[in-house]
Design a protein around this motif. Structure first.
Motif: not given
Length: 423
Positions: A229-249
């Motif tokens: 998110x930049x200074x004005x509040x413009x932010x990137x989208x929530x999509x498959x490219x920005x997805x990230x997972x934290x879990x146990x194997x």
């Protein structure tokens, strides 16, 4: 005439944008500044209006607004905007600055005139602010570079918490919010937000790649979106490219452990009176533990712990032998440390103590009647588990076992050392 006094907050400068060159249009909320102490101007867009607003000072006749710009070359403040509000602007506490102010450092002076037209010095406010360049960030890929994947498995022993982001307009963050162009970063999952601990590297030339170090203790289980998110509040989208997972194997752990235990009776003289000792060196224990609930702050589960001691005491005219066995169902709490190589385990539960096949042996092959007694007992203990690899571990600790019986209340401590395997 009484003048109404109210709290006068810092003026807020907000830039509205109708579209960005080379970018898709977004919701109106995306174009509103996210920080009340900063202002923004979009260097890649068609600007339509630049509103300047403040909080009302009460019943006033008018406001006088002065805005000065800091000239980096001459190192002096220069007047950029002056305005005296009309009736509508006075009531709304809002004016539109034309032409729009370019990025830079500014300060404002707002003078307040009461309904008699007299200047109210106490209500005059002075504030400094920054107008930032606004560039909508894009996140095209998020990866865990240690394994080149979009997931961190918390039960990997070599986790380092490094996450790499690729995209566009990924400027360096600025905690002070004084830079003309900066970007804030976070992992977002529902109401949970995790911010990076530090920046490890940055593509300063093109602002297309940045690498972060996250605190592994804060990376809770969940599906996240990496948001820039930049200074004005413009932010990137929530999509498959920005997805990230934290879990146990593994969703659950099953531990099996066995080892040596040395029970020592701490109180009640019954055992020492009849057996002549409070120490049972010929002992062993086994423990199985099932852990179905795992989080960064600790693991919760249940287990079964059994303990066996062989008794053989010799006196002048007789001997005593038999067995003391315990079995307890335990509630288990494990706390990981040092990249999950060292665990602290706390456990407590209830079960039974069994005095099994206790005999008195006299001369001439004379034996007493066998004694088999089952008693209610409780167990509480703690241990440290050190993992040699992902499966094999060494455990050292102690348990306190309290046994209830009509003729005695026996309490004993049982130090242990064992070896375990995690399935």
């Amino acid at each position: 005439m009484r003048f109404k006094r109210s709290c006068f907050l810092p003026a807020v400068l907000i830039l509205l944008i109708c579209g960005e060159v080379g970018f898709a249009q977004t919701e109106e909320a995306d174009f509103i500044a996210a920080y009340s102490s900063t202002q923004s101007e979009n260097a890649e867009s068609n600007t339509i209006r630049q509103p300047f607003s403040w909080e009302s000072a009460g019943d006033v006749l008018k406001y006088e607004i002065f805005i000065e710009h800091w000239n980096e070359e001459t190192q002096v403040w220069e007047t950029s905007y002056t305005h005296e509000t009309n009736d509508d602007e006075t009531e709304d506490c809002l004016v539109y600055i034309e032409p729009v102010l370019p990025p830079g450092q500014y300060r404002s002076l707002i003078k307040v005139y009461n309904i008699l037209g007299l200047l109210e010095e106490d209500f005059t406010t002075r504030e400094e602010f920054t107008i930032h360049r606004a560039f909508r960030p894009e996140v095209k890929d998020v990866s865990y570079p240690l394994y080149m994947r979009k997931v961190i498995y918390l039960d990997d022993l070599d986790n380092n918490g490094i996450i790499e982001v690729e995209g566009r307009n990924l400027f360096m963050p600025d905690d002070t919010h004084k830079s003309l162009s900066y970007t804030d970063y976070l992992l977002k999952a529902d109401k949970r937000i995790i911010r990076p601990q530090s920046v490890l590297s940055h593509d300063d030339a093109n602002n297309r790649k940045i690498k972060f170090q996250f605190d592994m203790k804060k990376l809770e289980v969940g599906n996240y979106y990496f948001i820039a998110q930049d200074a004005s509040g413009l932010h990137s989208e929530e999509n498959n490219a920005s997805e990230f997972v934290v879990k146990f194997k593994k969703w659950a752990d099953f531990d099996v452990e066995g080892g040596y235990v040395l029970p020592v009776v701490l109180h009640d003289e019954t055992i020492n009176k009849f057996l002549g000792t409070n120490l049972f060196p010929f002992s062993a224990q086994a423990k199985i533990t099932f852990i179905p609930y795992k989080r960064n702050w600790g693991y919760l589960g249940a287990g079964l712990k059994v303990q066996y001691s062989r008794i053989n005491s010799t006196f002048d005219t007789y001997t005593i032998d038999g067995n003391i066995e315990t079995a307890h169902l335990m509630f288990v709490y494990q706390v990981p440390a040092f990249k999950r190589r060292l665990f602290t385990e706390l456990r407590a539960g209830a079960g039974v103590t069994y005095f099994n096949d206790m005999y008195f042996h006299f001369d001439n092959n004379i034996d007493s009647d066998v004694l088999n007694t089952l008693c209610l007992s409780f167990d509480a203990g703690a241990s440290f588990m050190f993992y040699i690899n992902k499966r094999l571990y060494i455990e050292a600790g102690a348990d306190y076992i309290f046994t209830l019986n009509a003729d005695m209340n026996m309490g004993m401590i049982s130090p242990m050392l064992g070896v375990g395997w995690q399935f």
